[in-house]
Motif scaffolding. Structure first.
Motif, PDB file in Angstrom:
ATOM      1  N   GLU A  54       0.827  -1.210   0.000  1.00 54.62           N
ATOM      2  CA  GLU A  54       0.000   0.000   0.000  1.00 54.62           C
ATOM      3  C   GLU A  54       0.865   1.265   0.000  1.00 54.62           C
ATOM      4  OE1 GLU A  54      -4.029  -1.604   2.191  1.00 54.62           O
ATOM      5  OE2 GLU A  54      -2.502  -0.647   3.451  1.00 54.62           O
ATOM      6  N   GLU A  55       1.850   1.311   0.891  1.00 57.78           N
ATOM      7  CA  GLU A  55       2.646   2.526   1.059  1.00 57.78           C
ATOM      8  C   GLU A  55       3.580   2.799  -0.118  1.00 57.78           C
ATOM      9  OE1 GLU A  55       4.522   1.884   4.835  1.00 57.78           O
ATOM     10  OE2 GLU A  55       2.672   2.299   5.952  1.00 57.78           O
ATOM     11  N   GLU A  56       4.066   1.742  -0.757  1.00 57.59           N
ATOM     12  CA  GLU A  56       5.024   1.917  -1.858  1.00 57.59           C
ATOM     13  C   GLU A  56       4.375   1.976  -3.235  1.00 57.59           C
ATOM     14  OE1 GLU A  56       8.006  -1.142  -1.470  1.00 57.59           O
ATOM     15  OE2 GLU A  56       8.255  -0.712   0.669  1.00 57.59           O
ATOM     16  N   ILE A  57       3.201   1.374  -3.392  1.00 59.88           N
ATOM     17  CA  ILE A  57       2.568   1.315  -4.717  1.00 59.88           C
ATOM     18  C   ILE A  57       1.214   2.029  -4.728  1.00 59.88           C
ATOM     19  CG2 ILE A  57       1.793  -0.185  -6.600  1.00 59.88           C
ATOM     20  CD1 ILE A  57       4.776  -0.570  -5.968  1.00 59.88           C
ATOM     21  N   LEU A  58       0.272   1.554  -3.920  1.00 62.96           N
ATOM     22  CA  LEU A  58      -1.097   2.079  -3.978  1.00 62.96           C
ATOM     23  C   LEU A  58      -1.193   3.543  -3.569  1.00 62.96           C
ATOM     24  CD1 LEU A  58      -4.121   1.709  -4.448  1.00 62.96           C
ATOM     25  CD2 LEU A  58      -4.295   0.873  -2.078  1.00 62.96           C
ATOM     26  N   PHE A  59      -0.662   3.879  -2.399  1.00 65.88           N
ATOM     27  CA  PHE A  59      -0.810   5.248  -1.915  1.00 65.88           C
ATOM     28  C   PHE A  59      -0.161   6.268  -2.847  1.00 65.88           C
ATOM     29  CE2 PHE A  59      -1.184   3.858   2.858  1.00 65.88           C
ATOM     30  CZ  PHE A  59      -2.339   3.156   2.565  1.00 65.88           C
ATOM     31  N   PRO A  60       1.085   6.056  -3.295  1.00 65.02           N
ATOM     32  CA  PRO A  60       1.662   7.027  -4.238  1.00 65.02           C
ATOM     33  C   PRO A  60       0.850   7.148  -5.532  1.00 65.02           C
ATOM     34  CG  PRO A  60       3.393   5.660  -3.308  1.00 65.02           C
ATOM     35  CD  PRO A  60       2.080   5.053  -2.883  1.00 65.02           C
ATOM     36  N   ALA A  61       0.335   6.038  -6.037  1.00 64.54           N
ATOM     37  CA  ALA A  61      -0.488   6.107  -7.258  1.00 64.54           C
ATOM     38  C   ALA A  61      -1.750   6.925  -6.997  1.00 64.54           C
ATOM     39  CB  ALA A  61      -0.847   4.693  -7.726  1.00 64.54           C
ATOM     40  N   PHE A  62      -2.377   6.701  -5.866  1.00 58.07           N
ATOM     41  CA  PHE A  62      -3.577   7.454  -5.498  1.00 58.07           C
ATOM     42  C   PHE A  62      -3.252   8.940  -5.375  1.00 58.07           C
ATOM     43  CE2 PHE A  62      -6.302   9.370  -2.269  1.00 58.07           C
ATOM     44  CZ  PHE A  62      -7.569   9.026  -2.707  1.00 58.07           C
ATOM     45  N   GLU A  63      -2.160   9.245  -4.683  1.00 54.04           N
ATOM     46  CA  GLU A  63      -1.782  10.645  -4.460  1.00 54.04           C
ATOM     47  C   GLU A  63      -1.446  11.339  -5.776  1.00 54.04           C
ATOM     48  OE1 GLU A  63      -0.086   9.714   0.013  1.00 54.04           O
ATOM     49  OE2 GLU A  63       1.330   9.868  -1.655  1.00 54.04           O
ATOM     50  N   THR A  64      -0.760  10.648  -6.669  1.00 55.65           N
ATOM     51  CA  THR A  64      -0.416  11.224  -7.968  1.00 55.65           C
ATOM     52  C   THR A  64      -1.672  11.530  -8.775  1.00 55.65           C
ATOM     53  OG1 THR A  64       1.712  10.103  -8.032  1.00 55.65           O
ATOM     54  CG2 THR A  64       0.792  10.788 -10.148  1.00 55.65           C
ATOM     55  N   ARG A  65      -2.611  10.601  -8.773  1.00 57.30           N
ATOM     56  CA  ARG A  65      -3.819  10.764  -9.588  1.00 57.30           C
ATOM     57  C   ARG A  65      -4.798  11.781  -9.007  1.00 57.30           C
ATOM     58  NH1 ARG A  65      -1.894   5.769 -10.654  1.00 57.30           N
ATOM     59  NH2 ARG A  65      -2.131   4.953 -12.758  1.00 57.30           N
ATOM     60  N   THR A  66      -4.832  11.912  -7.683  1.00 53.03           N
ATOM     61  CA  THR A  66      -5.809  12.812  -7.059  1.00 53.03           C
ATOM     62  C   THR A  66      -5.209  14.148  -6.632  1.00 53.03           C
ATOM     63  OG1 THR A  66      -5.403  11.966  -4.826  1.00 53.03           O
ATOM     64  CG2 THR A  66      -7.144  10.876  -6.148  1.00 53.03           C
ATOM     65  N   GLY A  67      -3.881  14.193  -6.487  1.00 51.50           N
ATOM     66  CA  GLY A  67      -3.245  15.407  -5.977  1.00 51.50           C
ATOM     67  C   GLY A  67      -3.387  15.548  -4.469  1.00 51.50           C
ATOM     68  N   MET A  68      -3.943  14.535  -3.802  1.00 51.66           N
ATOM     69  CA  MET A  68      -4.138  14.582  -2.346  1.00 51.66           C
ATOM     70  C   MET A  68      -3.037  13.808  -1.644  1.00 51.66           C
ATOM     71  SD  MET A  68      -8.176  14.071  -1.513  1.00 51.66           S
ATOM     72  CE  MET A  68      -8.463  12.604  -2.496  1.00 51.66           C
ATOM     73  N   SER A  69      -2.215  14.521  -0.882  1.00 50.77           N
ATOM     74  CA  SER A  69      -1.201  13.825  -0.087  1.00 50.77           C
ATOM     75  C   SER A  69      -1.484  13.959   1.403  1.00 50.77           C
ATOM     76  CB  SER A  69       0.195  14.346  -0.411  1.00 50.77           C
ATOM     77  OG  SER A  69       0.273  15.722  -0.125  1.00 50.77           O
ATOM     78  N   CYS A  70      -2.417  14.802   1.755  1.00 52.90           N
ATOM     79  CA  CYS A  70      -2.775  14.978   3.172  1.00 52.90           C
ATOM     80  C   CYS A  70      -4.176  14.466   3.453  1.00 52.90           C
ATOM     81  CB  CYS A  70      -2.661  16.452   3.562  1.00 52.90           C
ATOM     82  SG  CYS A  70      -0.971  17.040   3.566  1.00 52.90           S
ATOM     83  N   GLY A  71      -4.677  13.627   2.587  1.00 53.23           N
ATOM     84  CA  GLY A  71      -6.020  13.091   2.733  1.00 53.23           C
ATOM     85  C   GLY A  71      -6.017  11.711   3.347  1.00 53.23           C
ATOM     86  N   PRO A  72      -6.786  10.803   2.753  1.00 49.04           N
ATOM     87  CA  PRO A  72      -6.951   9.479   3.346  1.00 49.04           C
ATOM     88  C   PRO A  72      -5.656   8.674   3.443  1.00 49.04           C
ATOM     89  CG  PRO A  72      -7.987   9.581   1.172  1.00 49.04           C
ATOM     90  CD  PRO A  72      -7.579  10.966   1.538  1.00 49.04           C
ATOM     91  N   THR A  73      -4.736   8.857   2.520  1.00 51.17           N
ATOM     92  CA  THR A  73      -3.499   8.071   2.596  1.00 51.17           C
ATOM     93  C   THR A  73      -2.647   8.485   3.791  1.00 51.17           C
ATOM     94  OG1 THR A  73      -2.480   9.563   0.979  1.00 51.17           O
ATOM     95  CG2 THR A  73      -3.401   7.489   0.142  1.00 51.17           C
ATOM     96  N   ARG A  74      -2.721   9.741   4.145  1.00 56.77           N
ATOM     97  CA  ARG A  74      -1.977  10.186   5.335  1.00 56.77           C
ATOM     98  C   ARG A  74      -2.521   9.512   6.588  1.00 56.77           C
ATOM     99  NH1 ARG A  74      -1.155  16.273   7.732  1.00 56.77           N
ATOM    100  NH2 ARG A  74       0.497  15.689   9.169  1.00 56.77           N
ATOM    101  N   VAL A  75      -3.844   9.449   6.692  1.00 60.63           N
ATOM    102  CA  VAL A  75      -4.476   8.785   7.827  1.00 60.63           C
ATOM    103  C   VAL A  75      -4.110   7.298   7.837  1.00 60.63           C
ATOM    104  CG1 VAL A  75      -6.697   8.135   8.851  1.00 60.63           C
ATOM    105  CG2 VAL A  75      -6.372  10.439   7.921  1.00 60.63           C
ATOM    106  N   MET A  76      -4.128   6.672   6.672  1.00 58.49           N
ATOM    107  CA  MET A  76      -3.794   5.247   6.589  1.00 58.49           C
ATOM    108  C   MET A  76      -2.356   5.002   7.036  1.00 58.49           C
ATOM    109  SD  MET A  76      -6.597   3.770   5.642  1.00 58.49           S
ATOM    110  CE  MET A  76      -7.408   5.047   6.609  1.00 58.49           C
ATOM    111  N   ARG A  77      -1.446   5.872   6.619  1.00 57.66           N
ATOM    112  CA  ARG A  77      -0.038   5.720   7.040  1.00 57.66           C
ATOM    113  C   ARG A  77       0.109   5.854   8.554  1.00 57.66           C
ATOM    114  NH1 ARG A  77       0.987   8.568   2.008  1.00 57.66           N
ATOM    115  NH2 ARG A  77       2.285   7.277   0.655  1.00 57.66           N
TER     116      ARG A  77
END
Length: 149
Positions: A54-77
């Motif tokens: 998740e942290e190395e593949i999914l989250f960066p892909a999500f952040e790149t596509r959405t422009g959100m780095s302080c959203g749900p992936t931050r909480v998940m981390r």
């Protein structure tokens, strides 16, 4: 044979990790510390490999596509970090043959992971799948390969 979608694969992985946690808790309750150590080793490996995918593949892909780095992936981390600390607490309890420690830390980890997994399965994964669009099969392959590494 086609690659499963990452959301289906990661959801099944959640259930497999839950089962390992249950095995650990049962072994500790029974005082079977050999089985508890084996279950702990499998649990640590699988949970940490899941987090890495998740942290190395999914989250960066999500952040790149959405422009959100302080959203749900931050909480998940942040929740992953809490889970890592609880895994260490469990390891310490198993090393001490402390059934009460395994029970307490195991219950706390179970609750954390259940809440965490619900957020991933009901919010993050569907959104990530939606924003991945045509790249979803390739993303799924990358996530699964990283998880299985």
């Amino acid at each position: 044979m086609s690659t499963p979608r990452f959301d289906q694969f990661l959801t099944a992985d959640h259930r497999a990790c839950d089962a390992l946690l249950g095995e650990l808790r049962s072994a500790a309750r029974a005082g079977d510390w050999t089985a508890a150590r084996a279950a702990l080793a499998s649990l640590q490996h699988d949970v940490l490999a899941h987090f890495a995918a998740e942290e190395e593949i999914l989250f960066p892909a999500f952040e790149t596509r959405t422009g959100m780095s302080c959203g749900p992936t931050r909480v998940m981390r942040m929740e992953h970090e809490e889970a890592r600390a609880l895994l260490q607490d469990l390891a310490d309890a198993v090393a001490d043959s402390d059934a009460d420690g395994v029970r307490g830390h195991g219950e706390t980890l179970l609750i954390l992971l259940q809440q965490h997994n619900m957020k991933e399965e009901n919010i993050l994964y569907p959104t990530a799948l939606n924003v991945a669009q045509n790249d979803a099969p390739a993303l799924s392959e990358q996530i699964i390969a990283r998880r299985q590494a």
